[in-house]
Every structure is written in structure tokens, then in C-alpha cells.
Scaffold this active site. Structure first.
Site, PDB file in Angstrom:
ATOM      1  N   LYS A  36      62.241  76.261  58.679  1.00 10.20           N
ATOM      2  CA  LYS A  36      63.093  75.129  58.118  1.00 10.20           C
ATOM      3  C   LYS A  36      64.691  75.565  58.205  1.00 10.20           C
ATOM      4  O   LYS A  36      65.621  74.562  58.331  1.00 10.20           O
ATOM      5  CB  LYS A  36      62.740  75.275  56.607  1.00 10.20           C
ATOM      6  CG  LYS A  36      61.628  74.555  56.337  1.00 10.20           C
ATOM      7  CD  LYS A  36      60.809  74.707  54.972  1.00 10.20           C
ATOM      8  CE  LYS A  36      59.413  74.125  54.775  1.00 10.20           C
ATOM      9  NZ  LYS A  36      58.735  74.373  53.454  1.00 10.20           N
ATOM     10  N   GLN A  40      59.785  77.634  48.067  1.00 15.05           N
ATOM     11  CA  GLN A  40      58.802  77.642  48.969  1.00 15.05           C
ATOM     12  C   GLN A  40      57.638  78.145  48.180  1.00 15.05           C
ATOM     13  O   GLN A  40      57.668  79.334  47.484  1.00 15.05           O
ATOM     14  CB  GLN A  40      58.871  78.829  50.089  1.00 15.05           C
ATOM     15  CG  GLN A  40      57.848  78.997  50.913  1.00 15.05           C
ATOM     16  CD  GLN A  40      57.747  77.403  52.082  1.00 15.05           C
ATOM     17  OE1 GLN A  40      58.694  76.895  52.178  1.00 15.05           O
ATOM     18  NE2 GLN A  40      56.479  77.041  51.950  1.00 15.05           N
ATOM     19  N   ASP A  78      61.891  68.556  48.142  1.00 18.32           N
ATOM     20  CA  ASP A  78      60.637  68.409  48.093  1.00 18.32           C
ATOM     21  C   ASP A  78      59.799  67.533  47.583  1.00 18.32           C
ATOM     22  O   ASP A  78      58.741  66.910  48.241  1.00 18.32           O
ATOM     23  CB  ASP A  78      59.924  69.882  47.813  1.00 18.32           C
ATOM     24  CG  ASP A  78      59.394  71.004  48.628  1.00 18.32           C
ATOM     25  OD1 ASP A  78      59.364  70.494  49.825  1.00 18.32           O
ATOM     26  OD2 ASP A  78      59.459  72.227  48.115  1.00 18.32           O
TER      27      ASP A  78
END
Ligand code: NAP
Length: 287
Positions: A54, A98, A121
Site C-alpha cells: 500500500k 491494518q 477502508d
């Protein structure tokens, strides 16, 4: 029939290139580059790889990234305090924590703690609610990436019978909502579903997101179906396998995504699209 491959790697590169051009254009209008803060808790090796990918993708398209690596031992209040600081930081447009998180941290509380306008997200109840209602918002990255793959491959969804395997909050459920909004008739299967092969056999479109290597058998799949494999499973020999028995299923399907190189890169591309979208929403052009 041998299925056509849906090349997620190539399509994700196009998306990242588009994000890069839009970031450059935005900067040309005197706006700052979008900023993404990524929090990784502990030393999970898969998380380390996902976060690295990412951050690399951010660098490729001119998005500023702020990496926060915190130890497993961090307390929930301390993690929430870090998120709160990032919520208030004007250089940060998107915040990603994460997953998975250590057992002593409640991931729902962490998701709730992120400012919905920075929830790139797309997991915050506010954004999931907007998805449910079919309103614009920050959409969960993996289902958004699957929708982009289907659109870019010219695969029509309207009127299709879609079967989704898995009902997690991050993949299965939002995937079902995306496909429902696009005009599919949806069936969501899970560990309590009876006669699962029969349900798969009825599908024009199958999305497998169970986390069980090579679970979907070739004999289950309707000839000419579209098969999207979200699964990423590390096998004992270190190789990766999806949730679909790729070699058998590709003999029956019309379209199929490989693992790796299918949905995985699209999740990262969608994250960058969401980060740019968050920056534009938070600081739109005045014209
Ligand atoms: P998850 O939270 O573990 O959910 C798995 C789902 O599969 C659950 O709904 C579970 O049912 C269902 N399931 C498990 N075994 C089943 C069975 N035998 N028959 C029917 N349903 C079954 O997993 P997830 O986070 O959604 O991830 C799923 C897979 O996608 C994993 O391999 C993960 O690594 C991968 N993934 C990939 C990406 C990407 O970017 N490509 C992103 C996220 C996840 P219950 O609800 O009844 O337990």
C-alpha cells in the site's frame, strides 16, 4: 470452454495511473497531495507485506503516506488516541488500520474511532450505512475493486444471478450490496448454508471469499459463469492459492480472476481511489 482471464494487475495499474494524473492535476490547482496514514499493530508477516504494498502504491501516484508501526502491546486507549490525532491532522485525508488486530483490541471500537470522512477502508458504520442506502460514500476497497474489474472487463451485472461465498463485514456483505445495487439477484452463502454446491451451480456470477484454499470445485460451476476469487491463502509450500480450484474452474467458466494477480491488486488501487476521493470531499475545488 476455457475462461478468459481478468487481469487485475493490469487493470489496477491503469487505475493507479489515473489516480496519479488526478493527483497531479489537483496539485496543479494549488491543492496539497492527498495524505494516507497507515497504522500497523504488531509483527504479523502478512500485514507487513500488505502495508508495504500500500505504501509503495502511494509513492507511485504521488499520495503522501504516513506509516505508524506500533507494538502488539499497545493499549486500546493509546491506539484510539493515535487515531484521534490523525483525525485532527489536516495533512491526513485517509486513515487505515491494518487488520487483524491483537485480541485485546476491539476492532469495532477502532473502526468507530476513525472520522468517517477519513475512513478510506470504508468499514465505518456511517459509510456501510450509506452503501446500504445506495448513497455516495467511501466504499470498502475489495468489493469496490471487484466492481471495477467487472466494469473494465465489460461484464454486465444487471439481471444476473450472483452467489457470494462469505458474509464478512469487509468482503461478503458489502460485495452483496454492491452487486444488488448493480442489478444482480444475490444469494449470500456462509458456514451454515446447506447444499452450497447446488447454489453455486445456479450462479451466473460467483464471488468466493471464504479463506479456504481451492474450495470451489470445477464441477459446481455453471458453464459460462463469471468467477471472482477473492481468497488469498498461503499454502505449506509458501505459494498462494485462492478459494477456487483455478485449473478445474477455468475449464467451465467464461471469465475468471487468477490468484495472485486478480482481486488483490485491485484492493490497493481502490484504496488509492478512496484516498483521493476523501481528499476531494474534504477540500473540494471552489469552482
Ligand atoms: P472471514 O472474515 O474469515 O470470513 C469468511 C466467510 O466465509 C465467513 O462468512 C464464513 O462463514 C464463510 N465460510 C467459511 N467456511 C465456509 C464454508 N465451508 N462454507 C461456506 N462458507 C464458509 O474472511 P474474509 O476477511 O472475508 O476473507 C475471505 C478471504 O478473502 C480470505 O482468504 C482473505 O485472505 C481474502 N481477502 C482478500 C482480499 C484481497 O484483497 N484479495 C481482501 C480481504 C480478504 P460464517 O460467517 O458462517 O463463519
Amino acid at each position: 470452454m476455457t475462461a478468459q482471464l481478468i487481469d487485475g494487475k493490469q487493470i489496477s495499474q491503469h487505475i493507479i495511473e489515473q489516480v496519479k494524473l488526478r493527483v497531479e492535476a489537483r496539485r496543479g490547482r494549488g491543492k496539497p497531495a492527498p495524505g494516507l496514514a497507515v497504522i500497523r499493530v504488531g509483527e504479523d508477516s502478512a500485514s507487513r507485506i500488505y502495508v508495504r504494498n500500500k505504501l509503495k502504491a502511494c509513492a507511485r501516484c504521488g499520495v503522501n503516506s504516513f506509516s505508524h508501526e506500533v507494538p502488539d502491546s499497545i493499549s486500546q486507549p493509546d491506539l484510539l488516541a493515535l487515531i484521534d490525532r490523525l483525525n485532527r491532522d489536516p495533512a491526513v485525508d485517509g486513515i487505515l488500520v491494518q487488520l487483524p488486530l491483537p485480541g485485546h483490541i476491539n476492532s469495532d471500537a477502532v473502526t468507530d474511532g476513525i472520522d468517517p470522512s477519513k475512513d478510506v477502508d470504508g468499514f465505518h458504520p456511517y459509510n456501510i450505512g450509506r452503501l446500504m442506502l445506495g448513497l455516495a460514500g467511501l466504499r470498502p476497497c475489495t468489493p469496490r475493486g471487484v466492481m471495477t474489474l467487472l466494469q473494465r472487463s465489460g461484464i454486465a451485472i444487471d439481471g444476473k444471478d450472483a452467489v457470494i461465498l462469505g458474509r464478512s463485514n469487509i468482503v461478503g456483505r458489502p460485495m452483496a450490496l454492491e452487486l444488488l445495487h448493480a442489478g444482480a439477484t444475490i444469494t449470500v452463502c456462509h458456514s451454515r448454508t446447506r447444499e452450497l454446491p447446488k447454489k453455486v451451480a445456479s450462479a451466473d456470477l460467483v464471488v468466493a471469499a471464504l479463506g479456504k484454499p481451492r474450495f470451489v470445485q470445477g464441477s459446481w460451476v455453471k458453464s459460462g459463469a463469471v468467477v471472482i476469487d477473492v481468497g488469498i491463502n498461503r499454502l505449506d509450500d509458501g505459494s498462494l492459492a485462492g478459494d477456487v480450484d483455478f485449473e478445474a474452474v477455468r475449464q467451465r467458466a467464461a471469465w475468471i480472476t487468477p490468484v495472485p494477480g486478480g482481486v488483490g491488486p485491485m484492493t490497493v488501487a481502490s484504496l488509492l481511489e478512496n484516498t483521493l476521493q476523501a481528499a476531494e470531499n474534504r477540500d473540494p475545488d471552489s469552482s
